[in-house]
Design a protein around this motif. Structure first.
Motif, PDB file in Angstrom:
ATOM      1  N   PRO A  61      54.307  53.007  -8.417  1.00 37.47           N
ATOM      2  CA  PRO A  61      54.662  53.776  -7.056  1.00 37.47           C
ATOM      3  C   PRO A  61      55.701  53.689  -6.580  1.00 37.47           C
ATOM      4  CG  PRO A  61      53.782  52.108  -6.809  1.00 37.47           C
ATOM      5  CD  PRO A  61      53.705  51.750  -8.247  1.00 37.47           C
ATOM      6  N   ASP A  62      55.896  54.942  -6.000  1.00 38.83           N
ATOM      7  CA  ASP A  62      56.938  55.113  -4.980  1.00 38.83           C
ATOM      8  C   ASP A  62      57.384  54.132  -4.396  1.00 38.83           C
ATOM      9  OD1 ASP A  62      58.345  57.036  -6.754  1.00 38.83           O
ATOM     10  OD2 ASP A  62      57.104  58.396  -6.257  1.00 38.83           O
ATOM     11  N   LYS A  63      56.194  54.014  -3.957  1.00 41.41           N
ATOM     12  CA  LYS A  63      56.117  52.943  -2.380  1.00 41.41           C
ATOM     13  C   LYS A  63      55.134  52.549  -2.235  1.00 41.41           C
ATOM     14  CE  LYS A  63      56.532  52.022   2.824  1.00 41.41           C
ATOM     15  NZ  LYS A  63      56.756  53.027   3.499  1.00 41.41           N
ATOM     16  N   ALA A  64      54.188  51.039  -2.073  1.00 40.11           N
ATOM     17  CA  ALA A  64      52.843  50.536  -2.140  1.00 40.11           C
ATOM     18  C   ALA A  64      53.036  49.732  -0.445  1.00 40.11           C
ATOM     19  CB  ALA A  64      52.750  50.187  -3.428  1.00 40.11           C
ATOM     20  N   ASP A  65      52.187  49.515  -0.257  1.00 39.51           N
ATOM     21  CA  ASP A  65      51.595  48.601   0.955  1.00 39.51           C
ATOM     22  C   ASP A  65      50.702  47.439   0.175  1.00 39.51           C
ATOM     23  OD1 ASP A  65      54.318  48.875   2.292  1.00 39.51           O
ATOM     24  OD2 ASP A  65      53.490  50.856   2.873  1.00 39.51           O
ATOM     25  N   PHE A  66      50.134  46.118   0.923  1.00 39.82           N
ATOM     26  CA  PHE A  66      49.261  45.490   0.651  1.00 39.82           C
ATOM     27  C   PHE A  66      48.855  44.996   1.793  1.00 39.82           C
ATOM     28  CE2 PHE A  66      50.910  46.647  -3.199  1.00 39.82           C
ATOM     29  CZ  PHE A  66      49.576  47.276  -4.449  1.00 39.82           C
ATOM     30  N   MET A  67      47.721  45.153   2.362  1.00 45.75           N
ATOM     31  CA  MET A  67      47.474  43.701   3.442  1.00 45.75           C
ATOM     32  C   MET A  67      46.006  43.400   3.055  1.00 45.75           C
ATOM     33  SD  MET A  67      47.229  44.957   7.417  1.00 45.75           S
ATOM     34  CE  MET A  67      45.697  46.107   7.249  1.00 45.75           C
ATOM     35  N   ARG A  72      44.546  40.633   7.462  1.00 45.79           N
ATOM     36  CA  ARG A  72      45.551  41.764   8.384  1.00 45.79           C
ATOM     37  C   ARG A  72      46.700  41.069   7.905  1.00 45.79           C
ATOM     38  NH1 ARG A  72      41.964  44.553   8.333  1.00 45.79           N
ATOM     39  NH2 ARG A  72      40.655  45.264   9.643  1.00 45.79           N
ATOM     40  N   GLU A  73      47.153  40.047   6.964  1.00 49.78           N
ATOM     41  CA  GLU A  73      48.370  39.934   6.022  1.00 49.78           C
ATOM     42  C   GLU A  73      48.626  40.649   4.952  1.00 49.78           C
ATOM     43  OE1 GLU A  73      50.043  35.474   3.868  1.00 49.78           O
ATOM     44  OE2 GLU A  73      47.308  35.411   4.301  1.00 49.78           O
ATOM     45  N   THR A  76      52.977  40.864  -1.214  1.00 48.56           N
ATOM     46  CA  THR A  76      53.168  41.165  -2.471  1.00 48.56           C
ATOM     47  C   THR A  76      52.625  41.497  -3.627  1.00 48.56           C
ATOM     48  OG1 THR A  76      54.002  39.158  -2.980  1.00 48.56           O
ATOM     49  CG2 THR A  76      55.425  40.096  -0.839  1.00 48.56           C
ATOM     50  N   VAL A  77      53.086  42.137  -5.186  1.00 53.86           N
ATOM     51  CA  VAL A  77      52.230  42.447  -5.767  1.00 53.86           C
ATOM     52  C   VAL A  77      52.490  40.940  -6.557  1.00 53.86           C
ATOM     53  CG1 VAL A  77      52.179  43.093  -8.450  1.00 53.86           C
ATOM     54  CG2 VAL A  77      52.690  44.881  -6.178  1.00 53.86           C
ATOM     55  N   ASP A  78      53.550  40.234  -6.583  1.00 54.84           N
ATOM     56  CA  ASP A  78      53.596  39.013  -7.313  1.00 54.84           C
ATOM     57  C   ASP A  78      52.277  38.125  -6.858  1.00 54.84           C
ATOM     58  OD1 ASP A  78      55.778  39.764  -8.534  1.00 54.84           O
ATOM     59  OD2 ASP A  78      57.058  39.344  -7.775  1.00 54.84           O
ATOM     60  N   ARG A  79      52.355  37.701  -4.695  1.00 56.05           N
ATOM     61  CA  ARG A  79      51.807  36.794  -4.778  1.00 56.05           C
ATOM     62  C   ARG A  79      49.967  37.320  -5.322  1.00 56.05           C
ATOM     63  NH1 ARG A  79      51.429  36.731   1.340  1.00 56.05           N
ATOM     64  NH2 ARG A  79      49.828  35.432   1.433  1.00 56.05           N
ATOM     65  N   MET A  80      49.144  38.386  -5.295  1.00 56.30           N
ATOM     66  CA  MET A  80      48.531  39.168  -6.180  1.00 56.30           C
ATOM     67  C   MET A  80      47.943  38.697  -7.342  1.00 56.30           C
ATOM     68  SD  MET A  80      47.903  42.439  -3.764  1.00 56.30           S
ATOM     69  CE  MET A  80      48.935  43.357  -4.403  1.00 56.30           C
ATOM     70  N   ALA A  81      49.295  38.662  -8.274  1.00 56.00           N
ATOM     71  CA  ALA A  81      49.054  39.202  -9.321  1.00 56.00           C
ATOM     72  C   ALA A  81      48.894  37.051  -9.950  1.00 56.00           C
ATOM     73  CB  ALA A  81      49.977  39.460 -10.365  1.00 56.00           C
ATOM     74  N   ALA A  82      49.442  36.583  -8.675  1.00 51.34           N
ATOM     75  CA  ALA A  82      48.998  34.495  -8.541  1.00 51.34           C
ATOM     76  C   ALA A  82      47.449  34.552  -8.198  1.00 51.34           C
ATOM     77  CB  ALA A  82      50.379  34.136  -8.201  1.00 51.34           C
ATOM     78  N   GLU A  84      46.492  35.421  -5.121  1.00 51.15           N
ATOM     79  CA  GLU A  84      46.496  35.120  -3.923  1.00 51.15           C
ATOM     80  C   GLU A  84      45.111  36.823  -3.303  1.00 51.15           C
ATOM     81  OE1 GLU A  84      49.425  34.168  -1.048  1.00 51.15           O
ATOM     82  OE2 GLU A  84      50.471  32.840  -3.732  1.00 51.15           O
ATOM     83  N   GLY A  85      44.738  36.007  -2.162  1.00 47.89           N
ATOM     84  CA  GLY A  85      44.209  37.569  -1.404  1.00 47.89           C
ATOM     85  C   GLY A  85      42.735  37.969  -1.497  1.00 47.89           C
ATOM     86  N   ASN A  86      42.189  37.281  -0.768  1.00 48.14           N
ATOM     87  CA  ASN A  86      39.959  38.157  -1.154  1.00 48.14           C
ATOM     88  C   ASN A  86      39.686  39.015  -1.113  1.00 48.14           C
ATOM     89  OD1 ASN A  86      39.909  34.854  -0.103  1.00 48.14           O
ATOM     90  ND2 ASN A  86      39.597  34.951   1.561  1.00 48.14           N
ATOM     91  N   MET A  87      40.213  39.753  -0.220  1.00 50.78           N
ATOM     92  CA  MET A  87      39.993  41.235  -0.324  1.00 50.78           C
ATOM     93  C   MET A  87      41.301  42.170   0.099  1.00 50.78           C
ATOM     94  SD  MET A  87      38.318  43.390  -1.671  1.00 50.78           S
ATOM     95  CE  MET A  87      36.490  42.391  -2.570  1.00 50.78           C
ATOM     96  N   VAL A  88      42.347  42.518  -0.747  1.00 52.54           N
ATOM     97  CA  VAL A  88      43.379  42.996  -0.494  1.00 52.54           C
ATOM     98  C   VAL A  88      43.354  44.342  -0.659  1.00 52.54           C
ATOM     99  CG1 VAL A  88      45.977  43.170  -0.438  1.00 52.54           C
ATOM    100  CG2 VAL A  88      44.266  40.563  -0.159  1.00 52.54           C
TER     101      VAL A  88
END
Length: 178
Positions: A61-67, A72-73, A76-82, A84-88
């Motif tokens: 993607p040209d741009k990506a935002d994850f919350m 509402r936190e 980052t892709v790296d945190r999710m790939a590790a 983290e995140g219950n339902m992002v």
């Protein structure tokens, strides 16, 4: 074939060919839609059940935002790939098209696509090759027959694909893990 000294080489080549064919076939799609293959449920090679980092490398993607949908936190892709995140929830911009995804503990749970400009439709294909604005007939040729008029759903035991139909054209689709 009176010269038997070449048989070991011939047998090795045959065995290698069979092994290569067997190894390469498990990663692709069968000629007809397989509702139990998670790779059927995806876009441009990314699919539900895949790690978000791998999917981002494919979708670029040209741009990506994850919350996170509850806290509402931002993620980052790296945190999710590790993991983290219950339902992002993620909103990605690829060209002028918005692709939405849901990620749970680093794994893609849902991929949604709608509102694609007609000139960008060919850039976004399901893993079976269907684009937005394809006809309902093309959908059924690629995925098989299914019930529904305005929404056609294909369901496996762990995944589901939904396609929205307006005026005999696919105008949106969504892939979900169940």
């Amino acid at each position: 074939m009176k010269d038997w000294r070449h048989w070991p080489c011939v047998m090795l080549v045959l065995i290698a060919g069979v092994m290569l064919a067997a190894c390469s076939s498990d990663g692709g799609l069968s000629p007809s839609f397989d509702p139990e293959n998670q790779k059927e449920y995806g876009l441009n090679g990314a699919y539900v059940g895949q790690n978000i980092k791998e999917a981002m490398d494919i979708l670029q993607p040209d741009k990506a935002d994850f919350m996170d949908m509850q806290t509402r936190e931002s993620y980052t892709v790296d945190r999710m790939a590790a993991g983290e995140g219950n339902m992002v929830m993620g909103m990605m911009l690829v060209g002028r098209t918005q692709v939405m995804v849901m990620v749970e503990r680093g794994v893609l749970q849902s991929i949604m696509l709608a509102g694609v400009p007609e000139e960008e439709a060919e850039k976004f294909k399901t893993n079976r090759g269907l684009t937005i604005y394809s006809s309902e007939q093309q959908l059924k040729e690629l995925y098989g027959e299914a019930a529904g008029d305005k929404e056609i759903v294909y369901k496996g035991s762990k995944q589901e694909a939904s396609f929205g139909i307006v005026n005999d054209q696919v105008v949106w689709f969504r892939f979900d893990r169940l």
